[in-house]
Design a protein around this motif. Structure first.
Motif, short mmCIF file in Angstrom:
data_model
loop_
_atom_site.label_atom_id
_atom_site.label_comp_id
_atom_site.label_asym_id
_atom_site.label_seq_id
_atom_site.Cartn_x
_atom_site.Cartn_y
_atom_site.Cartn_z
N LEU A 3 -13.18 -103.31 18.26
CA LEU A 3 -12.38 -102.42 19.10
C LEU A 3 -13.18 -102.06 20.35
O LEU A 3 -14.40 -101.88 20.30
N SER A 4 -12.48 -101.91 21.47
CA SER A 4 -13.11 -101.47 22.72
C SER A 4 -12.36 -100.25 23.23
O SER A 4 -11.12 -100.21 23.19
N PHE A 5 -13.10 -99.26 23.72
CA PHE A 5 -12.46 -98.02 24.16
C PHE A 5 -13.34 -97.30 25.18
O PHE A 5 -14.52 -97.62 25.35
N VAL A 6 -12.73 -96.34 25.84
CA VAL A 6 -13.41 -95.48 26.81
C VAL A 6 -13.22 -94.04 26.38
O VAL A 6 -12.12 -93.63 25.99
N ILE A 7 -14.30 -93.26 26.44
CA ILE A 7 -14.21 -91.82 26.22
C ILE A 7 -13.91 -91.17 27.56
O ILE A 7 -14.78 -91.06 28.43
N GLU A 8 -12.66 -90.74 27.75
CA GLU A 8 -12.23 -90.19 29.03
C GLU A 8 -12.78 -88.79 29.25
O GLU A 8 -13.13 -88.40 30.36
N SER A 9 -12.86 -88.02 28.17
CA SER A 9 -13.45 -86.68 28.23
C SER A 9 -13.88 -86.31 26.81
O SER A 9 -13.47 -86.94 25.84
N TRP A 10 -14.68 -85.27 26.70
CA TRP A 10 -15.18 -84.88 25.38
C TRP A 10 -15.43 -83.39 25.33
O TRP A 10 -15.55 -82.72 26.36
N ALA A 11 -15.55 -82.87 24.13
CA ALA A 11 -15.93 -81.47 23.89
C ALA A 11 -16.57 -81.41 22.52
O ALA A 11 -16.30 -82.26 21.66
N ALA A 12 -17.42 -80.44 22.29
CA ALA A 12 -18.08 -80.30 20.99
C ALA A 12 -18.57 -78.88 20.82
O ALA A 12 -18.83 -78.17 21.80
N LEU A 193 -9.57 -90.61 24.09
CA LEU A 193 -9.81 -92.05 24.10
C LEU A 193 -8.69 -92.81 24.78
O LEU A 193 -7.52 -92.43 24.68
N ARG A 194 -9.05 -93.89 25.45
CA ARG A 194 -8.06 -94.81 26.01
C ARG A 194 -8.66 -96.21 26.04
O ARG A 194 -9.86 -96.40 25.81
#
Length: 253
Positions: A3-12, A193-194
């Motif tokens: 699988l291939s993906f991009v993390i467009e934004s994050w929070a934790a 994710l996108r």
């Protein structure tokens, strides 16, 4: 499976690690978060806030921080941006309390039962945000974070432009502590994710048969926090041996 993906934004959020700057420091030299979570959820109405246990508060805060708002925008597309809630253990403390009540012969609380099931946290977050979009709740042992990415990618294949992944867990209560097989901590994190666009640097997740050595990774972290570390760091690869499978996380350089 690859699988291939991009993390467009994050929070934790986790005890002692609650700002982007602090998470950047953590990614550079990770440690296992310690202590009890202190999440106020001040923006959530008190009648809803009181139903969240500490784990639910962590997950809700990560989801709200990822979205940038408590409530869903009025123009939000109801068919886009579904959410995957991924937790290895979920509300185990509530479950253990219900079992103790049953052992004593006490009547079980329908509310307590409703808040103990694995999709309860996601349902409460959806109620808080007025979110009627598709969501799912999964558990996959130490492969929970990786399985969450797989579920999110499947939702993108169904037509969504992006998907939210919320991963959260807490240490097992004392009655179950003997079953822990990895370090534990209170934490929650969220990725938007996108699919990658043409020529865009992306992350990759490959599922393989078990075998070989695990790649360089922070051994003091549970598998789901290792995944967050990889996402936030510049590490070229993370190899996890999880529950009979080999999960290889990598990034374009």
């Amino acid at each position: 499976m690859s699988l291939s993906f991009v993390i467009e934004s994050w929070a934790a959020c986790a005890p002692g690690v609650d700002t982007p700057q602090r998470w950047s420091q953590w990614a550079a030299a990770p440690w296992l978060p310690e202590g009890e979570p202190q999440v106020a959820l001040a923006a959530v109405a008190p009648m809803l806030r009181r139903r969240f246990a500490p784990l639910g508060r962590l997950a809700a805060q990560a989801a709200i921080d990822l979205a940038g708002a408590v409530t869903l925008p009025e123009d939000a597309d109801p068919d886009d941006n579904p959410t995957v809630y991924a937790s290895r253990y979920g509300e185990t403390g509530r479950c253990l309390e219900l079992l103790a009540d049953q052992a004593r012969g006490d009547a079980l609380s329908p509310t307590a039962f409703g808040l103990s099931v694995h999709n309860a946290i996601g349902a409460m977050i959806a109620l808080t945000r007025g979110d009627r979009r598709n969501s799912s709740a999964i558990a996959a042992g130490r492969a929970t974070a990786a399985a969450g990415v797989v579920e999110a990618m499947a939702l993108l294949d169904d037509g969504a432009r992006s998907a939210s992944l919320i991963v959260y867990d807490s240490p097992l209560p004392a009655g179950y502590a003997s079953f822990e097989d990895e370090p534990s901590a209170h934490f929650a994190w969220a990725w938007q994710l996108r699919r990658p666009r043409a020529g865009e640097r992306a992350l990759h997740l490959d599922w393989q048969a078990a075998g070989g050595d695990a790649g360089a990774m922070p051994p003091q972290l549970p598998a789901s926090l290792q995944a967050l570390w990889f996402g936030l760091s510049d590490a070229p690869e993370l190899v996890q041996q999880v529950d009979g499978r080999r999960c290889v996380w990598s990034r374009d350089v």
